[in-house]
Design a protein around this motif. Structure first.
Motif, PDB file in Angstrom:
ATOM      1  N   LYS A   1     -20.040 -22.594  44.352  1.00  0.00           N
ATOM      2  CA  LYS A   1     -18.844 -21.753  44.379  1.00  0.00           C
ATOM      3  C   LYS A   1     -17.647 -22.432  43.713  1.00  0.00           C
ATOM      4  N   GLN A   2     -17.764 -23.713  43.418  1.00  0.00           N
ATOM      5  CA  GLN A   2     -16.664 -24.426  42.796  1.00  0.00           C
ATOM      6  C   GLN A   2     -16.763 -24.450  41.272  1.00  0.00           C
ATOM      7  N   PHE A   3     -17.719 -23.696  40.735  1.00  0.00           N
ATOM      8  CA  PHE A   3     -17.902 -23.619  39.289  1.00  0.00           C
ATOM      9  C   PHE A   3     -17.823 -22.176  38.816  1.00  0.00           C
ATOM     10  N   LEU A   4     -17.444 -22.000  37.576  1.00  0.00           N
ATOM     11  CA  LEU A   4     -17.399 -20.683  36.949  1.00  0.00           C
ATOM     12  C   LEU A   4     -18.723 -20.436  36.244  1.00  0.00           C
ATOM     13  N   VAL A   5     -19.495 -19.489  36.763  1.00  0.00           N
ATOM     14  CA  VAL A   5     -20.800 -19.175  36.182  1.00  0.00           C
ATOM     15  C   VAL A   5     -20.646 -17.947  35.286  1.00  0.00           C
ATOM     16  N   PRO A   6     -20.963 -18.047  34.005  1.00  0.00           N
ATOM     17  CA  PRO A   6     -20.812 -16.887  33.114  1.00  0.00           C
ATOM     18  C   PRO A   6     -21.665 -15.706  33.582  1.00  0.00           C
ATOM     19  N   LYS A   7     -21.151 -14.527  33.344  1.00  0.00           N
ATOM     20  CA  LYS A   7     -21.932 -13.322  33.592  1.00  0.00           C
ATOM     21  C   LYS A   7     -22.880 -13.079  32.426  1.00  0.00           C
TER      22      LYS A   7
ATOM     23  N   VAL B   1     -31.327  -6.207  30.590  1.00  0.00           N
ATOM     24  CA  VAL B   1     -30.927  -6.869  31.838  1.00  0.00           C
ATOM     25  C   VAL B   1     -29.650  -6.263  32.389  1.00  0.00           C
ATOM     26  N   ASP B   2     -29.355  -6.634  33.638  1.00  0.00           N
ATOM     27  CA  ASP B   2     -28.128  -6.207  34.307  1.00  0.00           C
ATOM     28  C   ASP B   2     -27.001  -7.154  33.913  1.00  0.00           C
ATOM     29  N   GLY B   3     -26.051  -6.667  33.152  1.00  0.00           N
ATOM     30  CA  GLY B   3     -24.972  -7.510  32.659  1.00  0.00           C
ATOM     31  C   GLY B   3     -24.027  -8.001  33.729  1.00  0.00           C
ATOM     32  N   ALA B   4     -24.040  -7.405  34.906  1.00  0.00           N
ATOM     33  CA  ALA B   4     -23.114  -7.801  35.970  1.00  0.00           C
ATOM     34  C   ALA B   4     -23.580  -9.035  36.722  1.00  0.00           C
ATOM     35  N   GLU B   5     -24.831  -9.425  36.543  1.00  0.00           N
ATOM     36  CA  GLU B   5     -25.359 -10.591  37.251  1.00  0.00           C
ATOM     37  C   GLU B   5     -24.831 -11.892  36.639  1.00  0.00           C
ATOM     38  N   ASP B   6     -24.836 -12.953  37.456  1.00  0.00           N
ATOM     39  CA  ASP B   6     -24.609 -14.279  36.897  1.00  0.00           C
ATOM     40  C   ASP B   6     -25.752 -14.607  35.953  1.00  0.00           C
ATOM     41  N   CYS B   7     -25.426 -15.272  34.856  1.00  0.00           N
ATOM     42  CA  CYS B   7     -26.483 -15.697  33.956  1.00  0.00           C
ATOM     43  C   CYS B   7     -27.301 -16.805  34.624  1.00  0.00           C
ATOM     44  N   ILE B   8     -28.464 -17.066  34.080  1.00  0.00           N
ATOM     45  CA  ILE B   8     -29.250 -18.220  34.507  1.00  0.00           C
ATOM     46  C   ILE B   8     -28.856 -19.371  33.599  1.00  0.00           C
ATOM     47  N   TYR B   9     -28.081 -20.281  34.127  1.00  0.00           N
ATOM     48  CA  TYR B   9     -27.507 -21.357  33.312  1.00  0.00           C
ATOM     49  C   TYR B   9     -28.322 -22.627  33.515  1.00  0.00           C
ATOM     50  N   PHE B  10     -29.297 -22.812  32.617  1.00  0.00           N
ATOM     51  CA  PHE B  10     -30.181 -23.971  32.690  1.00  0.00           C
ATOM     52  C   PHE B  10     -29.931 -24.916  31.520  1.00  0.00           C
ATOM     53  N   VAL B  11     -28.662 -25.045  31.127  1.00  0.00           N
ATOM     54  CA  VAL B  11     -28.338 -25.870  29.967  1.00  0.00           C
ATOM     55  C   VAL B  11     -27.221 -26.869  30.293  1.00  0.00           C
ATOM     56  N   GLY B  12     -27.160 -27.280  31.549  1.00  0.00           N
ATOM     57  CA  GLY B  12     -26.204 -28.315  31.934  1.00  0.00           C
ATOM     58  C   GLY B  12     -26.502 -29.658  31.302  1.00  0.00           C
ATOM     59  N   ASN B  13     -27.707 -29.815  30.748  1.00  0.00           N
ATOM     60  CA  ASN B  13     -28.040 -31.035  30.015  1.00  0.00           C
ATOM     61  C   ASN B  13     -27.396 -31.063  28.633  1.00  0.00           C
TER      62      ASN B  13
END
Length: 470
Positions: free
Chosen positions: A44-50, A62-74
Motif C-alpha cells: 500500500k506504500q507504493f504506486l502500482v500502475p493500472k 483485459v480489465d483496464g481498471a485492475e492493477d497491472c502485474i508488475y514483475f519488473v522491479g529488477n
C-alpha cells in the motif's frame, strides 16, 4: 509466514492445499497465502500502475481498471508514495529559503545523504561508516577499481563472469587498458560449462585456485542479471582472499533482493544502484562499500571536496582532511531530489527486515516456479504444445526473486502478448524473459494471475504465422 520457515515452497503449497481441501494450483491457495502474508501492508506504500495506463495494453483483452502485474522491479522498482511529498518539501524549501536550505530543514542539503546511510547499511549488512551514497553505479565501480586494481607484471588479471552486465564488462576493459594492459590477456572471463546456463560454485573456486596468483581482483555480480543466479559471495570472497586477491561485487541485482552481509563476509568492496529493488527512480543515487579493514590503507585516487571531513569541509584551506574509508571517495554534494526518492523507499525497508523479505521471496518465487512447472513443462506426448524452461537455479538459496524463462516459441511474440495483457516484465536478448515477483509489493495473487495470462500469451504466440510480428 512464520509457520513455514523451515519448509520448502513445494511443501508449503501442498500443506496449504491439504488444509483448504483444494489443489495446490487453485487460486484459493494464493488467496490464503496473501491473507497470511505479514508483509502485505507494504504494497500500500507504493504506486502500482493500472493496466489501462501501460502503453502496450490491449483493453479488448483485459480489465483496464485492475492493477497491472508488475514483475519488473529488477529493472525499475515501483514509486513509493512518499516520494512526491519529500520532493515537494525540498522544492518548497528552495523556493522559500534559497541558499539556507544547505543547512536548514529536515534534509540539510550539505549532508542529507548521511542521514539515510544507516538504513542503507542495514540492507547490505554493513557498518554505517562502510557505506556511502553517491554518484551512479558505474562511476562508483570505476572509483573503486582505481584503488583496488593495482596490476603488476605477475598479478594483473580481473576475474569476472562471462556475459556480465555490459557496464561492468566495459568498466573492467577500460580499467585494464588504463593501466597499460590488454583485456585479451588480463580479463579472465568465467564461463558456464557446455550446455549449462549458470556457473557452478566449485568451478569458480577451481578457477580462483588455479589462476589466483595472477588475479588482482575478483569481481562478480551479487545476482547475475540474465540468469538470476545468486552467487555464494561469502565462499568466493574467502577463496579469493586466500590467494591474495581483492574481492568485490556489483550488487545491483542483489541489494534489496537477497540478504547481504558484506561486513561479516569480509568483502573488500562493493557497489550498487538503487533504482531496481531499492525503488529510488530511474538514475537514482547509487551506493558503495569498502570494508573497515581498508579504511586507512586503501585510499581514493581521485579526490573531491565532498571527501573532506564534514567538520572542516567549509574551512576552505585546501588542505585535504580525508574521510577514512568509503567516505573519502565522495566527490560532490549529492542531488537532493535523488536523496528524497531513495529516503522514501529506505523508510519502507526500515519497517521490516531483509530476513523477513527474503523468507517471503523464497516462497513467492517458489510458487511461481511450481505453477510454471505444473502448466508449462515440455510435454513429450504433445510436442507442438508451447513450453517454458526455467534457466535460473532450482535451489532457492542460489537465486534471488527473479526467474529467467526461455520459451519454445519466439520470445518477442510472448513478450508482446504479455504486455498486451497488462503484464510488465523484461525481455533480454537472446532468449529470456526475466520475471521478478518482488516481495516488497508483489502478491501471491499476482503470481496466480500471471500464470493464467501467460497461458493466453503462449496460445496467442503459437497461433501467429511464422515470421509475423504481433
Amino acid at each position: 509466514m512464520d509457520g513455514f520457515t523451515d519448509a520448502s515452497p513445494q511443501e508449503v503449497l501442498e500443506r496449504v492445499s491439504v488444509e483448504l481441501g483444494c489443489s495446490p494450483i487453485s487460486q484459493e491457495v494464493a488467496a490464503y497465502l496473501d491473507k497470511h502474508d505479514q508483509l502485505q501492508h507494504l504494497r500500500k506504500q507504493f504506486l502500482v500502475p493500472k493496466v489501462s495506463d501501460l502503453p502496450p495494453t490491449d483493453l479488448s483483452l483485459v480489465d483496464g481498471a485492475e492493477d497491472c502485474i508488475y514483475f519488473v522491479g529488477n529493472s525499475l522498482g515501483l514509486q513509493p508514495k512518499l516520494v512526491k511529498k519529500y520532493i515537494d518539501e525540498e522544492l518548497d524549501k528552495w523556493a522559500k529559503t534559497g541558499v539556507h536550505g544547505h543547512v536548514e530543514g529536515a534534509r540539510p542539503w550539505a549532508w542529507a545523504e548521511n542521514n539515510i546511510e544507516d538504513m542503507m547499511a542495514n540492507i547490505v549488512g554493513a557498518k554505517v561508516e562502510e557505506v556511502a551514497l553517491m554518484n551512479g553505479l558505474t562511476v562508483n565501480l570505476h572509483l573503486l577499481l582505481l584503488s583496488f586494481y593495482k596490476p603488476t607484471a605477475k598479478r594483473h588479471k580481473i576475474l569476472i563472469e562471462d556475459k556480465a552486465f555490459p557496464s561492468d564488462h566495459y568498466a573492467v576493459e577500460s580499467q585494464i587498458r588504463l593501466r597499460g594492459y590488454a583485456p585479451q590477456q588480463s580479463m579472465l572471463l568465467m564461463k558456464a560449462r557446455a550446455g549449462e546456463e549458470t556457473l557452478r560454485t566449485e568451478d569458480i573456486l577451481d578457477t580462483i585456485e588455479r589462476e589466483g596468483d595472477s588475479i588482482a581482483v575478483v569481481l562478480f555480480s551479487g545476482v547475475q542479471y540474465y540468469t538470476g543466479q545468486l552467487f555464494d559471495m561469502a565462499t568466493i570472497t574467502a577463496a579469493g582472499q586466500r590467494k591474495g586477491c581483492f574481492v568485490g561485487f556489483d550488487c545491483a541485482h542483489a541489494v534489496g533482493n537477497a540478504e547481504l552481509r558484506l561486513h561479516d563476509w569480509g568483502v573488500d568492496f562493493a557497489c550498487w544502484c538503487s533504482y531496481k529493488y531499492l525503488n529510488s527512480g530511474a538514475g537514482g543515487l547509487a551506493g558503495a562499500f569498502i570494508h573497515e579493514k581498508h579504511a586507512h590503507t586503501v585510499k581514493p585516487v581521485l579526490l573531491g571536496w565532498w571527501g573532506h571531513n564534514l567538520k572542516t569541509r567549509f574551512v576552505m584551506n585546501n588542505e585535504m582532511d580525508l574521510i577514512p574509508g568509503i567516505g573519502g571517495y565522495r566527490l560532490s554534494n549529492q542531488p537532493i531530489l535523488l536523496v528524497c526518492s531513495l529516503q522514501a523507499s529506505l523508510e519502507v525497508f526500515n519497517q521490516t527486515s531483509m530476513r523477513a523479505l527474503r523468507q517471503k521471496s523464497i516462497l513467492l518465487t517458489g510458487y511461481l516456479e511450481y505453477l510454471i512447472t505444473h502448466y508449462y513443462t515440455k510435454d513429450e506426448a504433445n510436442p507442438k504444445k508451447p513450453f517454458v524452461r526455467i534457466i535460473s537455479p532450482s535451489n532457492p538459496q542460489e537465486r534471488g526473486c527473479q526467474l529467467s524463462l526461455s520459451f519454445s516459441v519466439p520470445i518477442r511474440a510472448v513478450f508482446r502478448e504479455l504486455e498486451k495483457r497488462g503484464v510488465a516484465c523484461d525481455m533480454r536478448e537472446p532468449n529470456v524473459l526475466r520475471i521478478a515477483p518482488v516481495p516488497l509489493y508483489n502478491s501471491f495473487s499476482d503470481v496466480h494471475r500471471f500464470i493464467s495470462l501467460l497461458g493466453s500469451a503462449l496460445a496467442a504466440s503459437s497461433e501467429l504465422p511464422q515470421g509475423v510480428k504481433p
